[in-house]
Write an enzyme that holds these catalytic residues in place. Sequence first.
Site, short mmCIF file in Angstrom:
data_model
loop_
_atom_site.label_atom_id
_atom_site.label_comp_id
_atom_site.label_asym_id
_atom_site.label_seq_id
_atom_site.Cartn_x
_atom_site.Cartn_y
_atom_site.Cartn_z
N HIS A 375 33.29 66.69 75.23
CA HIS A 375 34.16 67.32 76.22
C HIS A 375 33.47 67.21 77.82
O HIS A 375 33.69 67.22 78.67
CB HIS A 375 34.56 68.95 76.14
CG HIS A 375 35.76 68.95 75.03
ND1 HIS A 375 35.41 69.04 73.64
CD2 HIS A 375 36.81 68.80 74.99
CE1 HIS A 375 36.35 68.89 73.31
NE2 HIS A 375 37.59 68.53 73.76
N ARG A 517 47.84 73.60 77.42
CA ARG A 517 47.28 73.94 75.99
C ARG A 517 46.74 75.07 75.97
O ARG A 517 45.75 75.22 76.84
CB ARG A 517 46.46 72.65 75.59
CG ARG A 517 45.99 72.60 74.20
CD ARG A 517 44.98 72.19 73.74
NE ARG A 517 43.77 71.80 74.37
CZ ARG A 517 42.86 70.97 74.56
NH1 ARG A 517 43.20 70.15 73.28
NH2 ARG A 517 41.87 70.81 75.12
N ASP A 640 40.28 64.46 68.30
CA ASP A 640 40.01 65.40 66.95
C ASP A 640 40.83 64.75 65.64
O ASP A 640 40.06 65.02 64.52
CB ASP A 640 40.45 66.96 67.32
CG ASP A 640 39.37 67.80 67.96
OD1 ASP A 640 38.25 67.75 67.66
OD2 ASP A 640 39.98 68.38 68.88
N CYS A 687 47.96 62.11 73.39
CA CYS A 687 46.91 62.59 74.50
C CYS A 687 45.73 62.40 74.29
O CYS A 687 44.75 62.57 75.21
CB CYS A 687 47.29 64.00 74.98
SG CYS A 687 46.80 65.23 73.82
C1 PEP Z 1 42.03 65.33 71.19
O1 PEP Z 1 41.71 66.12 70.41
O2 PEP Z 1 42.41 64.22 71.12
C2 PEP Z 1 42.41 66.11 72.54
C3 PEP Z 1 43.39 65.43 73.37
O3 PEP Z 1 41.90 67.25 72.81
P1 PEP Z 1 40.35 67.40 73.14
O4 PEP Z 1 39.80 66.36 73.45
O5 PEP Z 1 40.42 68.53 74.49
O6 PEP Z 1 39.72 67.99 71.85
MG MG Z 2 41.34 68.14 70.38
#
Ligand code: PEP
Ligand code: MG
Length: 751
Positions: A375, A517, A640, A687
């Site tokens: 992140h 989200r 994820d 996404c």
């Molecule tokens: C993902 O896991 O692909 C996602 C878009 O959420 P984040 O990257 O915020 O965990």
């Molecule tokens: Mg994620």
Amino acid sequence: MIPRDHTKLICDIGELSGLFSDTSSLDGFLQKIVEMISSHMHSEVCSIYIYYENTNELVLRATKGLKPEAIGKVTMKLGEGLTGIALKELRPVCEKNASKTPGYRYFPDIGEELYESFLAVPIVRGTNRIGAVVIQNSQKNYFNEEDTKVFRAITSQLANTIETAKLLISFNEKASPAASPTVAKELKFIKGRVGCEGFSFAEAIVHEQSVDLAPPEEQMTIAQARLTLEDFHRAVQETEKQLEALQEQIEEKLSDVASLIFTAQILMLKDQSFLDAIVKAIGEGLNPPDAVRKVASQYATMFDALPNQYLRDKKHDVLDIGSRLLENLIGVGDAHHDLKGKIVISRQLFPSDILKFSSLNVSGVILLSGGVASHLTILAVSLGLPVVFCEEPQLLKIPQGTKVILDADNGNIYVSPTQEVIESFKNKEKDRLLAIQVKHEMKDMTVTSDGERVRLMANINLLGDLSAAREYRAEGIGLYRTEFPFIVRSDFPSEEEQLSIYTKLVQGMPGQEITFRTLDIGGDKVLSYYDNGNEENPFLGMRSIRFSLRHKDVFAQQIRAILRAGVGANIRMMFPMISSLDEFIEAKDFVRQCADELSKEGVPHHANPPIGMMVELPSVIEIIDELAQEADFFSIGTNDFIQYMLAVDRTNEKVADFFLPHHPGVLRALYKVACAAKRHGKDVSVCGLMSHQEKFVPYLLGIGIRKLSVDSRYLYKIQRAVECVSLKEAEAETKKILSTKLVRDIERLLK
Ligand code: PEP
Ligand code: MG
């Protein structure tokens, strides 16, 4: 052949360990080992090579029999020469005619050519390659199988001691860089991994503070001049003004989080016990700069001793305040916060550091830990801050102010680049600036070459991302990561605070679809003010929707704020990390409950937004039809999803090669999700970072995805990629991919 007393040698190994603690010189210790082995074995040569993972090299560290000048100079890669082979393949290599053996590597001028009998035994502890012991003799066929066996036993006994010695050597090298052969090697070009694309040519600064504020030499003399308590109070006031000015300066860039970036420092500066401790030390006769240094260092040491890594890192805030105060007291610039325009090199950072760096106009970041899907990277992308990940620890030793080219588009780092390299990058920089202009070429609508409409949405982390989303003509917000305002605060934001941020977001994209989200904290998104109890595996811990459902008070405030901000707007809500139908229903019912309460209270809100879920866990694939009946839409979070499907920590640079979006298991699972959504007439989008990689666009369209959500800066490139796709061809190609078994074959097809 002289008889060799193996039992005695094995017994003497214990003595060697005892020897280690008396050895003042580490190299001397290794030397004693080789002398002892050589004397026991009656071998003419005995040498120890130590393996350095960072350079993948074995370095000769001690020898009895070869020329002493060779120590530190003879190096070989893992797998190179008979010694390199022994360590690479983790087996002894015993040769009676070494120079005639394939793989033999000749080093001129070290006097090795006389010795044909050769035995190299790797030193290994667990899976750790530590080095190798080599013994050699001129008498052919000198070593026998029994020697090999005994030597295996000896090296395994020695491994622990040598591993410790190796560690100490590395500490030694840190203390006196010039002494080590690995450190002496000049860093010129280092290959890293792209975190956030971009480019910078600037001075580097290593962001690693020790817990004391040792004064730089030039400050020492200035500090000799006697300063007063009034000088200290004046310095406090000036520091406060500077911090407030800094905050104002960044208000525009990061309106939702700006006020929080320097909160910790301002709090510290206003903390009476911190100030009193300094005043007391001055009262006891310390010169104010020394008093600041003493108290700030004490606080930093206290923070450093805390069990939670995030809190430990707060020592940087104290040290920063300490150095700002010192600067205002004795007027000498200090590197701690003079980061403007620099490339920061750091072992580890937190999201709040990235925010701070951006606000201080840092031009790039080189990070020794963390992964491209972390992140921290996501935040850096939002801030347009180039980041490269690279595990080279020597980077932390480069002198402050060294010029560095950070080519974050390709993950390349050039230290003290030559004029030629600099020239070659001038054009690159021009190209990059040109690329920024392309947003004007973005079309309102995105269609494939055969006319199929694809919706391109923006991922938003901070309100500051909104302008880019508009400039690149995003058709809405496919993913708003609501957790960032939570991460950078010092307490949970209230419903009203969240309402004000969410309202700005909704107003920023009038009429367009906005997908909120709900809170996705945990994993690598730690809240400084919430103690999760030091989880061993935070990605498998109290994360995301688990946290929200466990802390319904926090969850309720967020849902209420979203519903309230969504009055009359085209909002949707989705939950991260859903693992079961039960969990989804529980979360969805809770939204219903919150909406009912708002109605009862007569508070205006969006009564019935579409409720969807992120597809991020492998467990949902088998129950995807049931979920599709219940959910209004799916959004696939590939970051994820890949992490959990392939058991690869998305933040661990060491396993980055196993993070494979094109693994057949991943691709086929995505197909199942797309099919289920289609069967039930539900919207589905992607996404995760996979959606901004052009090579996956035909596949995603081929399985039926018609909505992609990416960081705004990738919208143009993805629009172009979609325009190049013929859906018919993409579908045929997708079929082929779906029936391909090997990762490497899929890789070829995707190319
Ligand atoms: C993902 O896991 O692909 C996602 C878009 O959420 P984040 O990257 O915020 O965990
Ligand atoms: Mg994620």
